[in-house]
Design an enzyme around this catalytic site. Structure first.
Site, PDB file in Angstrom:
ATOM      1  CB  THR A 113      18.625 -85.115  69.904  1.00  0.00           C
ATOM      2  OG1 THR A 113      19.628 -84.983  68.895  1.00  0.00           O
ATOM      3  CG2 THR A 113      19.299 -85.385  71.235  1.00  0.00           C
ATOM      4  CD  GLU A 146      24.391 -83.845  66.362  1.00  0.00           C
ATOM      5  OE1 GLU A 146      24.383 -83.956  65.110  1.00  0.00           O
ATOM      6  OE2 GLU A 146      23.844 -82.909  66.960  1.00  0.00           O
TER       7      GLU A 146
END
Ligand code: ZN
Length: 190
Positions: free
Chosen positions: A28, A94
């Site tokens: 991320t 995700e």
């Protein structure tokens, strides 16, 4: 071998970048870094995450190191298509929590000339490929595999070890129930 890192807006073409790796490998963080640079270049950036992931924040993607970027939470990949009409750069975090429909959606966006940057877990806690990540890795032009450091031996780690008992494929918002492990130290819990 020369590594290619895209730096600019697509010139008459789109493409797909996938950042894949285990937990705590900085996926991320890397996604946020790329999208921030696009924003600084005044490109129209939109960021999505799946509804399942509501840890930390519902309106941001947040890395374990607390970097963050505003995001839109969606339930299905088709919503991403709808909401990306004006975007030049599309970020998806995700990605392993989306259905396989995501593959068609990101292909369509790239075909329309957009840059799509996707981050996700490529393996589940058993070490089994986590759909739709294998398919996304196959259709992507650019792939980055992020590695963590094995908590047991210090080797590069590409697996996510579950440290509590559960047969669910995913335990959301339970980062303290996982560790990064290398191939040698990872085991499949009973
Ligand atoms: Zn190890």
């Amino acid at each position: 071998m020369m590594e290619f890192t895209p730096h600019s807006t697509p010139k008459n073409t789109g493409w797909i970048e996938v950042i894949a790796g285990c937990m705590f490998s900085g996926k991320t963080e890397e996604l946020i870094r790329r999208l921030r640079r696009a924003r600084i270049a005044k490109q129209n950036v939109v960021v999505f995450k799946p509804l399942i992931d509501n840890r930390y924040s519902n309106t941001e993607i947040v890395s374990h190191s607390e970097q963050s970027l505003p995001s839109i939470t969606v339930e299905t990949p088709s919503e991403i298509l709808e909401l990306s009409k004006n975007a030049q750069v599309i970020g998806i975090d995700e990605a392993q929590f989306f259905s396989n429909d995501l593959v068609d959606v990101v292909n369509k966006l790239a075909d329309e000339g957009k840059r799509v940057v996707i981050a996700g877990l490529d393996l589940d806690y058993r070490g089994i490929p986590f759909e739709p990540m294998p398919q996304l890795l196959a259709v992507a032009e650019y792939i980055t595999k992020t590695l963590a450091i094995c908590v047991c031996c210090g080797n590069p780690a590409d697996r996510t070890q579950r440290t509590i008992h559960s047969s669910e494929r995913v335990i959301v918002g339970a980062a303290d129930s996982y560790e990064a492990r290398c191939r040698k130290c990872h085991y499949i819990p009973e």
